[in-house]
Scaffold this active site. Structure first.
Site, PDB file in Angstrom:
ATOM      1  N   GLU A  56       0.840  -1.200   0.000  1.00  0.00           N
ATOM      2  CA  GLU A  56       0.000   0.000   0.000  1.00  0.00           C
ATOM      3  C   GLU A  56       0.879   1.256   0.000  1.00  0.00           C
ATOM      4  O   GLU A  56       1.892   1.317   0.675  1.00  0.00           O
ATOM      5  CB  GLU A  56      -0.926  -0.036   1.235  1.00  0.00           C
ATOM      6  CG  GLU A  56      -1.642   1.240   1.600  1.00  0.00           C
ATOM      7  CD  GLU A  56      -2.579   1.759   0.518  1.00  0.00           C
ATOM      8  OE1 GLU A  56      -3.327   0.959  -0.069  1.00  0.00           O
ATOM      9  OE2 GLU A  56      -2.553   2.978   0.244  1.00  0.00           O
ATOM     10  N   CYS A 108     -13.465  -1.898  -9.137  1.00  0.00           N
ATOM     11  CA  CYS A 108     -14.529  -0.931  -8.843  1.00  0.00           C
ATOM     12  C   CYS A 108     -14.820  -0.112 -10.101  1.00  0.00           C
ATOM     13  O   CYS A 108     -15.567   0.859 -10.050  1.00  0.00           O
ATOM     14  CB  CYS A 108     -14.142  -0.028  -7.675  1.00  0.00           C
ATOM     15  SG  CYS A 108     -12.676   0.952  -7.993  1.00  0.00           S
TER      16      CYS A 108
HETATM   17  C1  LIG Z   1      -9.676   0.405  -3.969  1.00  0.00           C
HETATM   18  S1  LIG Z   1      -8.615   0.818  -2.671  1.00  0.00           S
HETATM   19  C2  LIG Z   1      -8.319  -0.747  -1.955  1.00  0.00           C
HETATM   20  C3  LIG Z   1      -8.943  -0.866  -0.650  1.00  0.00           C
HETATM   21  C4  LIG Z   1      -8.658  -2.105   0.150  1.00  0.00           C
HETATM   22  N1  LIG Z   1      -8.609  -3.327  -0.605  1.00  0.00           N
HETATM   23  C5  LIG Z   1      -9.733  -2.164   1.204  1.00  0.00           C
HETATM   24  O1  LIG Z   1     -10.651  -2.943   1.060  1.00  0.00           O
HETATM   25  O2  LIG Z   1      -9.653  -1.387   2.160  1.00  0.00           O
HETATM   26  C6  LIG Z   1      -7.102   1.123  -3.514  1.00  0.00           C
HETATM   27  C7  LIG Z   1      -5.904   1.367  -2.614  1.00  0.00           C
HETATM   28  O3  LIG Z   1      -4.754   1.497  -3.429  1.00  0.00           O
HETATM   29  C8  LIG Z   1      -3.880   2.444  -2.860  1.00  0.00           C
HETATM   30  N2  LIG Z   1      -2.962   2.879  -3.926  1.00  0.00           N
HETATM   31  C9  LIG Z   1      -3.212   3.738  -4.950  1.00  0.00           C
HETATM   32  N3  LIG Z   1      -2.174   3.820  -5.773  1.00  0.00           N
HETATM   33  C10 LIG Z   1      -1.226   2.989  -5.292  1.00  0.00           C
HETATM   34  C11 LIG Z   1       0.088   2.632  -5.725  1.00  0.00           C
HETATM   35  N4  LIG Z   1       0.608   3.171  -6.818  1.00  0.00           N
HETATM   36  N5  LIG Z   1       0.775   1.746  -4.983  1.00  0.00           N
HETATM   37  C12 LIG Z   1       0.237   1.207  -3.864  1.00  0.00           C
HETATM   38  N6  LIG Z   1      -1.015   1.497  -3.413  1.00  0.00           N
HETATM   39  C13 LIG Z   1      -1.732   2.377  -4.109  1.00  0.00           C
HETATM   40  C14 LIG Z   1      -4.808   3.484  -2.325  1.00  0.00           C
HETATM   41  O4  LIG Z   1      -4.192   4.247  -1.315  1.00  0.00           O
HETATM   42  C15 LIG Z   1      -5.963   2.630  -1.791  1.00  0.00           C
HETATM   43  O5  LIG Z   1      -5.770   2.308  -0.444  1.00  0.00           O
END
Ligand SMILES: C[S@@+](CC[C@H](N)C(=O)[O-])C[C@H]1O[C@@H](n2cnc3c(N)ncnc32)[C@H](O)[C@@H]1O
Length: 491
Positions: free
Chosen positions: A373, A447
């Site tokens: 993350e 999503c």
């Molecule tokens: C759709 S959410 C996932 C939520 C998680 N599965 C949950 O149920 O709580 C996408 C996540 O990806 C993270 N994120 C976005 N870009 C990223 C990157 N380049 N590398 C790692 N994490 C990233 C965001 O901060 C967010 O927490």
């Protein structure tokens, strides 16, 4: 009469009959802003706009429910596609439903309370099917029947309302109606206007009472709402979170500290809604409209609430992300767990793990899980959530997924990958990086069907084939749809 005759102002002559072609002839001009059409709405797109065809054009229509016949005004045209807004419903059609909310249509929150549940679900299923079909992926697997949300109303555990000095004024209100205070949601298509939301049927009744009390206190005490143009005013947002345990968190976002006024506000709010378990003030002095701020003060209670999901306890602070439909998320994660089919010999990686929900749900079945993350506070929450639940076989890596995938020394190699990327989908280099890992099974939690289609096409280039597609409705009355897509490679 030509269907595109600007004087006629309507295509009531039947130009939207199936197969209708663009009228020919020197006297016919292309539609332009302000022209009127009668349209029958066939389905909705990923933004919730109604799709119709008429006179050889494809229309995307705001405020138009599937199955209805509407009179619509052209807003703009781009080649063969026209954006329009429905002015009047001529026939609501057989799929129409009675909106539960007095603010429906003015409020930018819900897209289709006026469409029955079955049609909402069918439309969402089709969004997933179309996105995969557009990439030639539908031959690989059928899309299973969409799983409805457990409840169509009162399902959101968090809402973020905006204070504004620009209230959206309904057309039927008298001229000069007071419009200098609103607490609610942005008006549909009018970002600077806020609908003064009196109750919101997708949040809990307790949250409705908080909303009502906060408005009354702000008005009674003459506290100024935020002015989005002048960047002035004290009150910016009211965030209300309610856990299934009944715990109620209120986060008041202000533009400056003002401790005395804010403490008095909080005391009065507690007096009016004693069920509130914690109140936090977030100070955001920046121009950007966000409930994330520069500093946070706990005004009452612990400053966090605890939520139970899939048998695990999660601590949620004012600023941390948590799934907004707890009961529906539970179903989604149960599907991820089934698809992962882990055992105590296997290792799973949860990429884009947020606060670690999926990783922790899977940890019980696996030898080890590793979450990846970007956001440091989410990683902190994930680690704290693991400790709180006594989970010792989960570890979390902070950083960008792509960078982390090129520095995996010391990590147990994955048997199963779970990816739950943000709406934009995967960075173009991530599918190939995933392809270099040993995992045979990959579960893509989507999503955004369009992004999932593009990503699954790229993953198929790395050898994975879609085995199963399970769509889920998490957010009734909105066009959002989730899907659990299982991919496998190798024999
Ligand atoms: C759709 S959410 C996932 C939520 C998680 N599965 C949950 O149920 O709580 C996408 C996540 O990806 C993270 N994120 C976005 N870009 C990223 C990157 N380049 N590398 C790692 N994490 C990233 C965001 O901060 C967010 O927490």
């Amino acid at each position: 009469m030509s269907p595109l005759d600007p004087i006629a102002g309507s295509d009531a002559g039947g130009a939207d009959a199936p197969g209708g072609s663009r009228a020919a002839g020197a006297s016919v001009r292309k539609p332009r802003a302000g022209d009127l059409f009668e349209l029958t709405i066939e389905r909705f797109d990923a933004r919730g706009l109604g799709l119709a065809r008429a006179a050889g054009y494809r229309f995307r229509v705001q405020r138009a429910a599937v199955g209805s016949r509407v009179s619509a005004k052209v807003l703009r045209r781009r080649r063969d596609e026209i954006e329009a807004v429905a002015l009047a419903v001529l026939d609501p059609g057989p799929q129409a439903a009675q909106p539960a909310c007095a603010h429906f249509r003015a409020c930018g929150g819900c897209a289709f309370q006026d469409l029955d549940q079955a049609s909402q679900l069918a439309g969402k299923q089709r969004l997933v099917e179309d996105a995969l079909a557009a990439r030639g992926l539908l031959a690989e697997a059928v899309v299973e029947a969409i799983v409805p949300a457990p409840a169509p109303w009162r399902y959101r555990n968090k809402m973020e309302f905006t204070f504004s000095n620009r209230r959206w004024v309904a057309p039927e209100e008298p001229q000069g109606a007071e419009a200098t205070f609103a607490l609610g949601l942005h008006a549909l298509g009018l970002y600077q206007k806020v609908v003064d939301v009196r109750a919101c049927p997708i949040q809990s009744e307790e949250a409705d009472r908080v909303l009502d009390a906060a408005r009354a206190i702000a008005l009674q005490r003459g506290l100024s709402p935020w002015d989005v143009r002048a960047h002035a005013g004290l009150l910016r947002h009211l965030v209300v979170r309610r856990a299934r345990s009944g715990a109620l968190l209120v986060n008041l976002v202000t533009s400056r500290e003002e401790p005395a006024a804010v403490a008095a506000f909080a005391a009065e709010l507690l007096r009016r809604v004693p069920e509130i378990t914690t109140i936090v003030q977030t100070v955001n002095a920046r121009a950007a409209t966000t409930a994330i701020g520069d500093s946070e003060h706990v005004l009452h209670g612990p400053g966090t609430i605890s939520e139970e999901l899939a048998g695990l306890a999660f601590t949620i602070s004012a600023g941390s992300f948590f799934q907004t439909n707890t009961a529906a998320a539970e179903r989604l994660f149960a599907a991820v767990r089934e698809e992962a089919a882990l055992s105590k010999e296997r290792v799973a990686w949860d990429l884009f793990c947020g606060t670690g929900t999926i990783a922790l749900v899977l940890a019980r079945d696996a030898r080890e899980v590793v979450g990846f993350e970007l956001v440091a506070s989410a990683v902190r929450d994930a680690r704290a959530n693991a400790a709180r639940n006594g989970i010792e076989n989960a570890r979390f890596v902070e950083g960008d997924v792509l960078a982390s995938l090129s520095a995996t020394q010391g990590l147990a190699a994955p048997d199963v990958l779970v990816v739950d990327p943000p709406r934009a989908g995967l960075h173009p280099k991530v599918p190939a990086a995933l392809g270099r890992l040993a995992a045979r099974r990959l579960i893509y939690v989507s999503c955004n069907p369009a992004a999932a289609g593009a990503d699954c096409a790229a993953l198929s280039g790395a050898g994975w084939r879609i085995r199963r597609v399970r769509p889920f409705d998490q957010f009734p009355h909105t066009p959002h749809v989730e899907a659990v897509i299982t991919l496998e490679r190798g024999a």
